[in-house]
Design an enzyme around this catalytic site. Structure first.
Site, PDB file in Angstrom:
ATOM      1  N   GLY A 195     -21.493 -23.890 -42.541  1.00 17.54           N
ATOM      2  CA  GLY A 195     -20.128 -23.895 -43.040  1.00 17.54           C
ATOM      3  C   GLY A 195     -19.280 -24.796 -42.163  1.00 17.54           C
TER       4      GLY A 195
ATOM      5  N   HIS B  56     -11.023 -19.924 -39.687  1.00 18.02           N
ATOM      6  CA  HIS B  56     -10.683 -21.243 -39.123  1.00 18.02           C
ATOM      7  C   HIS B  56      -9.402 -21.779 -39.758  1.00 18.02           C
ATOM      8  CE1 HIS B  56     -13.818 -22.457 -36.382  1.00 18.02           C
ATOM      9  NE2 HIS B  56     -14.790 -22.275 -37.252  1.00 18.02           N
TER      10      HIS B  56
ATOM     11  N   GLN C  68     -11.784 -28.250 -38.504  1.00 16.39           N
ATOM     12  CA  GLN C  68     -12.848 -28.513 -37.525  1.00 16.39           C
ATOM     13  C   GLN C  68     -13.184 -29.999 -37.434  1.00 16.39           C
ATOM     14  OE1 GLN C  68     -15.753 -25.305 -38.992  1.00 16.39           O
ATOM     15  NE2 GLN C  68     -16.223 -25.530 -36.822  1.00 16.39           N
TER      16      GLN C  68
ATOM     17  N   CYS D 246     -20.793 -21.348 -34.081  1.00 13.90           N
ATOM     18  CA  CYS D 246     -19.759 -22.214 -34.639  1.00 13.90           C
ATOM     19  C   CYS D 246     -19.934 -23.613 -34.066  1.00 13.90           C
ATOM     20  CB  CYS D 246     -18.385 -21.650 -34.254  1.00 13.90           C
ATOM     21  SG  CYS D 246     -17.008 -22.627 -34.865  1.00 13.90           S
ATOM     22  N   LEU D 247     -19.859 -24.627 -34.917  1.00 10.98           N
ATOM     23  CA  LEU D 247     -20.044 -26.007 -34.442  1.00 10.98           C
ATOM     24  C   LEU D 247     -18.957 -26.412 -33.445  1.00 10.98           C
ATOM     25  CD1 LEU D 247     -21.099 -27.854 -37.736  1.00 10.98           C
ATOM     26  CD2 LEU D 247     -22.565 -26.963 -35.917  1.00 10.98           C
TER      27      LEU D 247
ATOM     28  N   HIS E 245     -15.761 -16.496 -41.981  1.00 10.01           N
ATOM     29  CA  HIS E 245     -15.664 -17.256 -40.727  1.00 10.01           C
ATOM     30  C   HIS E 245     -14.845 -18.542 -40.948  1.00 10.01           C
ATOM     31  CE1 HIS E 245     -17.726 -19.026 -36.972  1.00 10.01           C
ATOM     32  NE2 HIS E 245     -17.159 -20.068 -37.526  1.00 10.01           N
ATOM     33  N   GLU E 246     -15.122 -19.239 -42.063  1.00 11.13           N
ATOM     34  CA  GLU E 246     -14.422 -20.507 -42.321  1.00 11.13           C
ATOM     35  C   GLU E 246     -12.954 -20.283 -42.705  1.00 11.13           C
ATOM     36  OE1 GLU E 246     -15.958 -22.944 -41.206  1.00 11.13           O
ATOM     37  OE2 GLU E 246     -17.936 -22.012 -41.189  1.00 11.13           O
TER      38      GLU E 246
END
Ligand code: NI
Length: 190
Positions: free
Chosen positions: A46, A142, A51, A96-97, A138-139
């Site tokens: 995701g 963000h 991000q 997470c990236l 999660h996204e």
């Protein structure tokens, strides 16, 4: 399509709530394509627009390669909103990236209902459970300026402190380009 840099979780763009998308133009379509390519290259499941440094409310998800049982397509969600969630909560390890080298257990509702717009600005309403539900939550966090470690128990947060300090200083290497908190671009060595 190209791989674009992922922003480190201590960069201010990740602490700010994103703005709704009001218009689909060529630059937005390019952004979406680049986000899919970047997510796949970085082996993420995701990615939220902030991000990659764009403070707009959109996210991409593709759990297909991670979960062989899932046969659904990659999904783009524009202006997503969670409209309902289950009382049932479950724990799952997240990464997470934007937060390299950290994985930890987060509790979230098992199922959600989410409304969003697609690239034709058509409104959709879907139910998601298990991994898809997890990634979308999660996204969307963000997009609201929330990072997953903020949802950990105080003890787990304390245990992460030194790791987070290292991340803030850009001391972890990633195999995708990363923008550090001060705006410096860190290229992967490989
Ligand atoms: Ni993330």
């Amino acid at each position: 399509m190209s791989v674009i840099p992922v922003y480190n979780c201590f960069h201010p763009v990740l602490k700010k709530k994103t703005e709704p998308v009001t218009e689909i133009d060529d630059s937005l379509v390019k952004l979406v394509n680049d986000m899919f390519e970047t997510m796949h290259k970085a082996e993420g499941i995701g990615l939220a627009a902030n991000q990659v440094g764009v403070s707009k409310s959109l996210l991409v998800v593709d759990i297909g390669f991670f979960n062989e049982k899932y046969t659904g397509p990659p999904i783009l969600m524009i202006n997503p909103v969670i409209t309902d969630f289950s009382d049932e909560i479950y724990e799952y390890e997240e990464g997470c990236l934007s937060i390299p080298n950290v994985r930890d257990i987060v509790e979230r509702p098992k199922m959600i209902q989410v409304s969003y717009f697609d690239l034709d600005m058509k409104e959709k309403l879907i139910e998601a459970d298990n991994l898809l539900s997890r990634v979308v939550q999660h996204e969307i966090d963000h997009l609201n300026g929330i990072l997953f470690y903020e949802r950990l128990t105080p003890l787990r947060k304390t245990l992460l402190k030194s790791k987070l300090k290292k991340i803030e200083k850009g001391q972890y290497e990633t195999d995708y380009p990363m923008v550090l908190p001060d705006g410096t671009l860190l290229q992967p060595k490989k």
